[in-house]
Motif scaffolding. Sequence first.
Motif, PDB file in Angstrom:
ATOM      1  N   SER A  35       0.972  -1.181  -0.090  1.00  0.00           N
ATOM      2  CA  SER A  35       0.050   0.073  -0.020  1.00  0.00           C
ATOM      3  C   SER A  35       0.975   1.320   0.037  1.00  0.00           C
ATOM      4  CB  SER A  35      -1.074   0.032   1.299  1.00  0.00           C
ATOM      5  OG  SER A  35      -0.085   0.082   2.495  1.00  0.00           O
ATOM      6  N   ASP A  36       1.856   1.161   0.692  1.00  0.00           N
ATOM      7  CA  ASP A  36       2.832   2.309   0.632  1.00  0.00           C
ATOM      8  C   ASP A  36       3.276   2.836  -0.552  1.00  0.00           C
ATOM      9  OD1 ASP A  36       4.535   0.210   0.845  1.00  0.00           O
ATOM     10  OD2 ASP A  36       5.998   1.218   1.886  1.00  0.00           O
ATOM     11  N   THR A  37       3.872   1.752  -1.375  1.00  0.00           N
ATOM     12  CA  THR A  37       3.946   1.859  -2.860  1.00  0.00           C
ATOM     13  C   THR A  37       2.954   2.584  -3.596  1.00  0.00           C
ATOM     14  OG1 THR A  37       5.577  -0.006  -2.730  1.00  0.00           O
ATOM     15  CG2 THR A  37       5.001   0.897  -4.919  1.00  0.00           C
ATOM     16  N   ALA A  38       1.787   2.054  -3.549  1.00  0.00           N
ATOM     17  CA  ALA A  38       0.622   2.736  -4.110  1.00  0.00           C
ATOM     18  C   ALA A  38       0.537   4.238  -3.666  1.00  0.00           C
ATOM     19  CB  ALA A  38      -0.813   2.102  -3.734  1.00  0.00           C
ATOM     20  N   TYR A  39       0.635   4.693  -2.391  1.00  0.00           N
ATOM     21  CA  TYR A  39       0.501   5.900  -2.017  1.00  0.00           C
ATOM     22  C   TYR A  39       1.520   6.731  -2.662  1.00  0.00           C
ATOM     23  CZ  TYR A  39      -3.637   4.871   1.153  1.00  0.00           C
ATOM     24  OH  TYR A  39      -4.750   4.418   1.402  1.00  0.00           O
ATOM     25  N   LYS A  40       2.776   6.100  -2.436  1.00  0.00           N
ATOM     26  CA  LYS A  40       3.883   6.949  -3.376  1.00  0.00           C
ATOM     27  C   LYS A  40       3.446   7.248  -4.859  1.00  0.00           C
ATOM     28  CE  LYS A  40       7.114   5.592  -0.019  1.00  0.00           C
ATOM     29  NZ  LYS A  40       8.595   4.749   0.019  1.00  0.00           N
ATOM     30  N   ILE A  41       2.775   6.463  -5.598  1.00  0.00           N
ATOM     31  CA  ILE A  41       2.738   6.456  -6.757  1.00  0.00           C
ATOM     32  C   ILE A  41       1.522   7.483  -7.162  1.00  0.00           C
ATOM     33  CG2 ILE A  41       1.651   5.317  -9.010  1.00  0.00           C
ATOM     34  CD1 ILE A  41       2.913   2.945  -8.092  1.00  0.00           C
ATOM     35  N   PHE A  42       0.436   7.397  -6.065  1.00  0.00           N
ATOM     36  CA  PHE A  42      -0.716   8.429  -5.971  1.00  0.00           C
ATOM     37  C   PHE A  42      -0.264   9.896  -5.728  1.00  0.00           C
ATOM     38  CE2 PHE A  42      -4.171  10.094  -3.388  1.00  0.00           C
ATOM     39  CZ  PHE A  42      -5.175  10.359  -4.327  1.00  0.00           C
ATOM     40  N   GLY A  43       0.890   9.865  -5.244  1.00  0.00           N
ATOM     41  CA  GLY A  43       1.432  10.989  -4.875  1.00  0.00           C
ATOM     42  C   GLY A  43       2.073  12.095  -6.124  1.00  0.00           C
ATOM     43  N   THR A  44       2.215  11.093  -7.169  1.00  0.00           N
ATOM     44  CA  THR A  44       2.745  11.756  -8.260  1.00  0.00           C
ATOM     45  C   THR A  44       1.687  12.074  -9.429  1.00  0.00           C
ATOM     46  OG1 THR A  44       2.937   9.868  -9.517  1.00  0.00           O
ATOM     47  CG2 THR A  44       4.833  10.538  -8.077  1.00  0.00           C
ATOM     48  N   ILE A  45       0.380  11.807  -9.103  1.00  0.00           N
ATOM     49  CA  ILE A  45      -0.711  11.920 -10.047  1.00  0.00           C
ATOM     50  C   ILE A  45      -1.378  13.199  -9.574  1.00  0.00           C
ATOM     51  CG2 ILE A  45      -2.729  10.943 -10.808  1.00  0.00           C
ATOM     52  CD1 ILE A  45      -1.825   8.328  -9.987  1.00  0.00           C
ATOM     53  N   ASN A  46      -1.822  14.041 -10.589  1.00  0.00           N
ATOM     54  CA  ASN A  46      -2.220  15.325 -10.437  1.00  0.00           C
ATOM     55  C   ASN A  46      -3.884  14.846 -10.080  1.00  0.00           C
ATOM     56  OD1 ASN A  46      -0.378  16.930 -11.389  1.00  0.00           O
ATOM     57  ND2 ASN A  46      -1.107  17.003 -13.298  1.00  0.00           N
ATOM     58  N   ASN A  47      -4.495  15.826  -9.028  1.00  0.00           N
ATOM     59  CA  ASN A  47      -5.789  15.665  -8.485  1.00  0.00           C
ATOM     60  C   ASN A  47      -6.539  17.028  -8.878  1.00  0.00           C
ATOM     61  OD1 ASN A  47      -8.135  15.492  -7.238  1.00  0.00           O
ATOM     62  ND2 ASN A  47      -7.387  16.131  -5.422  1.00  0.00           N
ATOM     63  N   ARG A  48      -7.336  17.045 -10.105  1.00  0.00           N
ATOM     64  CA  ARG A  48      -8.046  18.167 -10.873  1.00  0.00           C
ATOM     65  C   ARG A  48      -7.219  19.175 -11.143  1.00  0.00           C
ATOM     66  NH1 ARG A  48     -13.174  18.718  -6.468  1.00  0.00           N
ATOM     67  NH2 ARG A  48     -14.152  16.737  -6.982  1.00  0.00           N
ATOM     68  N   GLY A  49      -5.831  18.686 -11.642  1.00  0.00           N
ATOM     69  CA  GLY A  49      -4.987  19.508 -12.308  1.00  0.00           C
ATOM     70  C   GLY A  49      -3.943  20.171 -11.144  1.00  0.00           C
ATOM     71  N   ARG A  50      -4.016  19.780 -10.090  1.00  0.00           N
ATOM     72  CA  ARG A  50      -2.994  20.219  -9.047  1.00  0.00           C
ATOM     73  C   ARG A  50      -2.317  18.998  -8.453  1.00  0.00           C
ATOM     74  NH1 ARG A  50      -4.789  21.274  -4.398  1.00  0.00           N
ATOM     75  NH2 ARG A  50      -6.819  20.143  -4.537  1.00  0.00           N
ATOM     76  N   ASP A  51      -1.010  19.237  -8.528  1.00  0.00           N
ATOM     77  CA  ASP A  51       0.066  18.372  -7.690  1.00  0.00           C
ATOM     78  C   ASP A  51      -0.618  17.967  -6.438  1.00  0.00           C
ATOM     79  OD1 ASP A  51       1.289  17.817 -10.026  1.00  0.00           O
ATOM     80  OD2 ASP A  51       3.036  19.389  -9.554  1.00  0.00           O
ATOM     81  N   LEU A  52      -0.503  16.811  -6.047  1.00  0.00           N
ATOM     82  CA  LEU A  52      -1.056  16.294  -4.602  1.00  0.00           C
ATOM     83  C   LEU A  52       0.220  16.787  -3.637  1.00  0.00           C
ATOM     84  CD1 LEU A  52      -2.720  13.014  -5.039  1.00  0.00           C
ATOM     85  CD2 LEU A  52      -4.041  15.116  -4.635  1.00  0.00           C
ATOM     86  N   THR A  53      -0.298  17.229  -2.420  1.00  0.00           N
ATOM     87  CA  THR A  53       0.731  17.559  -1.440  1.00  0.00           C
ATOM     88  C   THR A  53       1.094  16.215  -0.554  1.00  0.00           C
ATOM     89  OG1 THR A  53      -0.911  18.186   0.069  1.00  0.00           O
ATOM     90  CG2 THR A  53       0.097  19.901  -1.389  1.00  0.00           C
ATOM     91  N   ASP A  54       2.138  16.292   0.159  1.00  0.00           N
ATOM     92  CA  ASP A  54       2.552  15.107   0.951  1.00  0.00           C
ATOM     93  C   ASP A  54       1.299  14.965   2.065  1.00  0.00           C
ATOM     94  OD1 ASP A  54       4.674  14.465   0.028  1.00  0.00           O
ATOM     95  OD2 ASP A  54       6.090  15.703   1.305  1.00  0.00           O
ATOM     96  N   SER A  55       0.689  16.245   2.354  1.00  0.00           N
ATOM     97  CA  SER A  55      -0.332  16.118   3.348  1.00  0.00           C
ATOM     98  C   SER A  55      -1.707  15.493   2.814  1.00  0.00           C
ATOM     99  CB  SER A  55      -0.588  17.590   3.924  1.00  0.00           C
ATOM    100  OG  SER A  55      -1.264  18.513   2.939  1.00  0.00           O
ATOM    101  N   ASP A  56      -1.730  15.778   1.566  1.00  0.00           N
ATOM    102  CA  ASP A  56      -2.977  14.864   1.027  1.00  0.00           C
ATOM    103  C   ASP A  56      -2.802  13.521   0.972  1.00  0.00           C
ATOM    104  OD1 ASP A  56      -4.443  17.100  -0.105  1.00  0.00           O
ATOM    105  OD2 ASP A  56      -2.959  17.509  -1.806  1.00  0.00           O
ATOM    106  N   ILE A  57      -1.538  12.897   0.801  1.00  0.00           N
ATOM    107  CA  ILE A  57      -1.212  11.421   0.927  1.00  0.00           C
ATOM    108  C   ILE A  57      -1.555  11.085   2.483  1.00  0.00           C
ATOM    109  CG2 ILE A  57       0.289   9.898   0.079  1.00  0.00           C
ATOM    110  CD1 ILE A  57       1.597  11.667  -1.757  1.00  0.00           C
ATOM    111  N   ILE A  58      -1.096  11.783   3.240  1.00  0.00           N
ATOM    112  CA  ILE A  58      -1.156  11.438   4.579  1.00  0.00           C
ATOM    113  C   ILE A  58      -2.474  11.242   4.916  1.00  0.00           C
ATOM    114  CG2 ILE A  58      -0.506  12.223   6.883  1.00  0.00           C
ATOM    115  CD1 ILE A  58       2.243  13.138   5.894  1.00  0.00           C
ATOM    116  N   LYS A  59      -3.273  12.458   4.755  1.00  0.00           N
ATOM    117  CA  LYS A  59      -4.590  12.486   4.805  1.00  0.00           C
ATOM    118  C   LYS A  59      -5.382  11.126   4.467  1.00  0.00           C
ATOM    119  CE  LYS A  59      -9.051  14.632   3.566  1.00  0.00           C
ATOM    120  NZ  LYS A  59      -9.627  15.851   3.073  1.00  0.00           N
ATOM    121  N   ASN A  60      -5.194  10.883   3.296  1.00  0.00           N
ATOM    122  CA  ASN A  60      -5.770   9.169   2.696  1.00  0.00           C
ATOM    123  C   ASN A  60      -5.049   8.295   3.519  1.00  0.00           C
ATOM    124  OD1 ASN A  60      -7.048  10.205   0.490  1.00  0.00           O
ATOM    125  ND2 ASN A  60      -5.215  10.736  -0.696  1.00  0.00           N
ATOM    126  N   GLU A  61      -3.984   8.214   3.933  1.00  0.00           N
ATOM    127  CA  GLU A  61      -3.364   7.293   5.064  1.00  0.00           C
ATOM    128  C   GLU A  61      -4.216   7.079   6.125  1.00  0.00           C
ATOM    129  OE1 GLU A  61      -1.245   3.933   6.028  1.00  0.00           O
ATOM    130  OE2 GLU A  61      -1.122   5.132   3.971  1.00  0.00           O
TER     131      GLU A  61
END
Length: 224
Positions: A35-61
């Motif tokens: 799952s941590d690999t998935a979240y790291k990949i997820f962190g490189t994908i745009n969300n509605r045109g914006r780069d996701l921040t570390d806090s976005d990924i931690i929120k999902n965690e």
Amino acid sequence: FPLDISQGELIEKLKCFINSFTRFFVVLQLTVNQSDTAYKIFGTINNRGRDLTDSDIIKNELFMSVPNEKRDQVKEQWDSIIETVESEDLTEYLRFQYASSIGPVKLVNLYDAITGHLQKNDPINYLEDLAVESEWFARINLIGGDFWSGNIKEKLNVIKNNLDISHSIPLLLTGAVLYNQDLKSFERLVNATVVFCFRYFTIGKNSVSNLEREIGFMSRSLRN
């Protein structure tokens, strides 16, 4: 498509749509085992045109770490923290709070550090601590209404706007949490922090990374 479009026009538009989709879009399927690999990949994908921040990924965690019935609570507290620190991106706060309460951490290691902490501790308790301490983080950064007066406010303003020693915030956050009922002790801590950081850079000629490490160790020691 318009409701009054003819069948012929509809067919032509659908052909153009399919042609554009197949020529200009690429669909990738990524399969990962952890799952941590998935979240790291997820962190490189745009969300509605914006780069996701570390806090976005931690929120999902955090959402993934709690049962469904507690996810509304996570969202409510997370939104409350955003409102308190007046920033959609909580990465800086998350890093400084981690350094203050647990130990120094580099930005590149923040996700791994927090997810590791969540695996060993109750995510709800962690989030509650974040919510409480976000108020003190906002106050030492002079966000919101006036809380401090006199020398404390003046020194905090110097730290924020003149000396550029924001890396001292974990220690100030620890002081605010511990000494918020004893402002004289907190003022002494603020004064000592300014002197320490100034000497650390000007006399010791040390690096920012070394300062962050020392501040993190001092912050955790005070809490213990």
